[in-house]
Design a protein around this motif. Sequence first.
Motif, PDB file in Angstrom:
ATOM      1  N   ILE A 109      -7.037  12.032  -1.761  1.00  0.00           N
ATOM      2  CA  ILE A 109      -6.763  12.329  -0.515  1.00  0.00           C
ATOM      3  C   ILE A 109      -7.587  13.089   0.394  1.00  0.00           C
ATOM      4  N   LEU A 110      -7.999  12.620   1.764  1.00  0.00           N
ATOM      5  CA  LEU A 110      -9.024  13.223   2.593  1.00  0.00           C
ATOM      6  C   LEU A 110      -8.248  13.771   3.501  1.00  0.00           C
ATOM      7  N   TYR A 111      -8.559  14.819   4.104  1.00  0.00           N
ATOM      8  CA  TYR A 111      -7.698  15.173   5.322  1.00  0.00           C
ATOM      9  C   TYR A 111      -8.527  16.148   6.101  1.00  0.00           C
ATOM     10  N   CYS A 112      -8.499  16.301   7.425  1.00  0.00           N
ATOM     11  CA  CYS A 112      -9.147  17.279   8.365  1.00  0.00           C
ATOM     12  C   CYS A 112      -8.418  17.705   9.595  1.00  0.00           C
ATOM     13  N   MET A 122       0.758  -1.184  -0.093  1.00  0.00           N
ATOM     14  CA  MET A 122       0.043   0.019   0.056  1.00  0.00           C
ATOM     15  C   MET A 122       0.888   1.247  -0.094  1.00  0.00           C
ATOM     16  N   LYS A 123       0.594   2.197  -0.992  1.00  0.00           N
ATOM     17  CA  LYS A 123       1.433   3.523  -0.874  1.00  0.00           C
ATOM     18  C   LYS A 123       1.058   4.305   0.275  1.00  0.00           C
ATOM     19  N   THR A 124       2.152   5.053   0.643  1.00  0.00           N
ATOM     20  CA  THR A 124       2.092   6.014   1.565  1.00  0.00           C
ATOM     21  C   THR A 124       1.344   7.303   1.251  1.00  0.00           C
ATOM     22  N   ILE A 125       0.950   8.033   2.174  1.00  0.00           N
ATOM     23  CA  ILE A 125       0.379   9.391   1.842  1.00  0.00           C
ATOM     24  C   ILE A 125       1.479  10.537   1.067  1.00  0.00           C
ATOM     25  N   LYS A 126       2.780  10.149   1.560  1.00  0.00           N
ATOM     26  CA  LYS A 126       3.728  10.802   0.676  1.00  0.00           C
ATOM     27  C   LYS A 126       3.776  10.540  -0.608  1.00  0.00           C
ATOM     28  N   GLU A 127       3.651   9.224  -0.910  1.00  0.00           N
ATOM     29  CA  GLU A 127       3.675   8.787  -2.420  1.00  0.00           C
ATOM     30  C   GLU A 127       2.479   9.008  -3.273  1.00  0.00           C
ATOM     31  N   LEU A 128       1.229   9.060  -2.347  1.00  0.00           N
ATOM     32  CA  LEU A 128       0.113   9.274  -3.186  1.00  0.00           C
ATOM     33  C   LEU A 128       0.054  10.962  -3.571  1.00  0.00           C
ATOM     34  N   LEU A 129       0.697  11.704  -2.499  1.00  0.00           N
ATOM     35  CA  LEU A 129       0.788  13.057  -2.894  1.00  0.00           C
ATOM     36  C   LEU A 129       1.676  13.511  -4.011  1.00  0.00           C
ATOM     37  N   ARG A 130       2.577  12.621  -4.396  1.00  0.00           N
ATOM     38  CA  ARG A 130       3.378  12.869  -5.440  1.00  0.00           C
ATOM     39  C   ARG A 130       2.557  12.595  -6.791  1.00  0.00           C
ATOM     40  N   ASP A 131       1.611  11.747  -6.735  1.00  0.00           N
ATOM     41  CA  ASP A 131       0.798  11.314  -8.064  1.00  0.00           C
ATOM     42  C   ASP A 131       0.016  12.700  -8.588  1.00  0.00           C
ATOM     43  N   ASN A 176     -10.853  28.083   5.214  1.00  0.00           N
ATOM     44  CA  ASN A 176     -10.152  29.463   5.073  1.00  0.00           C
ATOM     45  C   ASN A 176      -9.095  29.943   5.846  1.00  0.00           C
ATOM     46  N   LEU A 177      -9.036  29.497   7.052  1.00  0.00           N
ATOM     47  CA  LEU A 177      -7.842  29.800   8.066  1.00  0.00           C
ATOM     48  C   LEU A 177      -6.445  29.331   7.449  1.00  0.00           C
ATOM     49  N   SER A 178      -6.319  28.056   7.089  1.00  0.00           N
ATOM     50  CA  SER A 178      -5.410  27.290   6.280  1.00  0.00           C
ATOM     51  C   SER A 178      -5.572  26.061   5.806  1.00  0.00           C
ATOM     52  N   HIS A 179      -5.018  25.629   4.822  1.00  0.00           N
ATOM     53  CA  HIS A 179      -5.401  24.380   4.267  1.00  0.00           C
ATOM     54  C   HIS A 179      -4.328  23.793   3.395  1.00  0.00           C
ATOM     55  N   ASP A 192      -0.577  16.451   9.404  1.00  0.00           N
ATOM     56  CA  ASP A 192       0.101  15.160   9.032  1.00  0.00           C
ATOM     57  C   ASP A 192       0.337  15.295   7.523  1.00  0.00           C
ATOM     58  N   MET A 193      -0.631  15.945   6.856  1.00  0.00           N
ATOM     59  CA  MET A 193      -0.409  16.277   5.378  1.00  0.00           C
ATOM     60  C   MET A 193       0.885  17.203   5.199  1.00  0.00           C
ATOM     61  N   ALA A 194       1.164  18.108   6.126  1.00  0.00           N
ATOM     62  CA  ALA A 194       2.241  19.081   5.979  1.00  0.00           C
ATOM     63  C   ALA A 194       3.480  18.270   6.174  1.00  0.00           C
ATOM     64  N   GLN A 195       3.423  17.250   6.881  1.00  0.00           N
ATOM     65  CA  GLN A 195       4.750  16.380   7.494  1.00  0.00           C
ATOM     66  C   GLN A 195       5.007  15.375   6.390  1.00  0.00           C
ATOM     67  N   SER A 196       3.940  15.013   5.500  1.00  0.00           N
ATOM     68  CA  SER A 196       4.131  14.163   4.506  1.00  0.00           C
ATOM     69  C   SER A 196       5.070  14.758   3.307  1.00  0.00           C
ATOM     70  N   LEU A 197       4.766  16.126   3.082  1.00  0.00           N
ATOM     71  CA  LEU A 197       5.285  16.872   2.135  1.00  0.00           C
ATOM     72  C   LEU A 197       6.905  16.989   2.461  1.00  0.00           C
TER      73      LEU A 197
END
Length: 94
Positions: free
Chosen positions: A55-58, A1-10, A25-28, A87-92
């Motif tokens: 890729i969903l996040y909250c 299974m791909k990691t979120i980091k790998e998925l974000l590169r797609d 609106n505050l940040s995303h 988590d998304m920021a860390q994946s980048l």
Amino acid sequence: MKTIKELLRDQNATVVDVRSEEEFNLSHHPGAINIPLDQVQQRADELGSMSKPLILYCRSGNRSGIAQAILKQLGVLEVYNGGGLEDMAQSLKK
């Protein structure tokens, strides 16, 4: 299974923020679209037609996990829980 980091590169990946419009609106995440959790079910067809993977996040990963389960129940494939915004920021960075 791909990691979120790998998925974000797609190049085809679609990143969806399921937090409220105010939170979004505050940040995303860069390039994310906002579809709040309470709209996921009625917008499932729209989400299903978006470029995959989805890729969903909250804030913490809880709402995105619920959204992922809803979409999978409705037959939407290639849906991933990216966790929280941090988590998304860390994946980048990794």
